[in-house]
Write a protein that holds these residues in place. Structure first.
Motif, PDB file in Angstrom:
ATOM      1  N   ASP A  70      -9.143 -16.278  99.071  1.00  0.00           N
ATOM      2  CA  ASP A  70      -8.771 -15.334  99.174  1.00  0.00           C
ATOM      3  C   ASP A  70      -7.318 -14.846  99.474  1.00  0.00           C
ATOM      4  OD1 ASP A  70     -11.262 -14.285  99.652  1.00  0.00           O
ATOM      5  OD2 ASP A  70     -11.141 -14.753 102.058  1.00  0.00           O
ATOM      6  N   THR A  71      -6.613 -13.818  98.457  1.00  0.00           N
ATOM      7  CA  THR A  71      -5.328 -13.773  98.395  1.00  0.00           C
ATOM      8  C   THR A  71      -5.054 -12.277  98.832  1.00  0.00           C
ATOM      9  OG1 THR A  71      -5.494 -13.194  96.017  1.00  0.00           O
ATOM     10  CG2 THR A  71      -4.861 -15.508  97.064  1.00  0.00           C
ATOM     11  N   ILE A  76      -4.517  -5.360  99.250  1.00  0.00           N
ATOM     12  CA  ILE A  76      -5.540  -5.558  98.386  1.00  0.00           C
ATOM     13  C   ILE A  76      -5.868  -7.124  98.803  1.00  0.00           C
ATOM     14  CG2 ILE A  76      -6.390  -5.780  96.142  1.00  0.00           C
ATOM     15  CD1 ILE A  76      -4.206  -3.429  95.332  1.00  0.00           C
ATOM     16  N   THR A  77      -7.313  -7.195  98.667  1.00  0.00           N
ATOM     17  CA  THR A  77      -7.584  -8.655  98.857  1.00  0.00           C
ATOM     18  C   THR A  77      -8.287  -8.970  97.731  1.00  0.00           C
ATOM     19  OG1 THR A  77      -7.778  -8.406 101.381  1.00  0.00           O
ATOM     20  CG2 THR A  77      -9.169 -10.232 100.544  1.00  0.00           C
ATOM     21  N   ARG A  78      -8.167  -9.964  97.294  1.00  0.00           N
ATOM     22  CA  ARG A  78      -8.553 -10.720  95.948  1.00  0.00           C
ATOM     23  C   ARG A  78      -9.349 -11.829  96.453  1.00  0.00           C
ATOM     24  NH1 ARG A  78      -3.761  -8.604  94.630  1.00  0.00           N
ATOM     25  NH2 ARG A  78      -3.560  -6.751  92.939  1.00  0.00           N
TER      26      ARG A  78
END
Length: 93
Positions: A70-71, A76-78
């Motif tokens: 997770d970044t 915004i989380t990707r």
């Protein structure tokens, strides 16, 4: 042609129905024994294949063949998939 939005009472009824159906499905799903439940993810499928073949799962990724990372930036989380290097993505030791 104009379309009107459903009345708030109708929207509430739709939300209640959706929640009810979700609850029913989750209860029925929980009643299925774990060994009889169909694998839903690639990781679950790999684990089942590894167990059926008698091989040992990778100790690093536990048979998943990788992991999610997770970044977050700017709210915004990707999620991204990173292949496991010790098993080269096979999930086997």
């Amino acid at each position: 042609m104009t379309r009107t939005r459903p009345a708030p009472a109708a929207q509430d009824a739709h939300q209640r129905l959706g929640q009810h159906l979700l609850d029913v499905v989750r209860r029925q799903d929980a009643a299925i024994p774990a060994d009889r439940r169909a694998p839903r993810t690639v990781a679950e499928m790999r684990l089942r294949q590894i167990a059926a073949s008698g091989q040992q799962a990778c100790g690093t990724c536990h048979g998943a063949g990788g992991r999610t990372v997770d970044t977050s930036s700017g709210g915004i989380t990707r999620q991204g998939w990173v292949r496991c290097d010790p098993c080269q993505g096979t999930g086997r030791a």
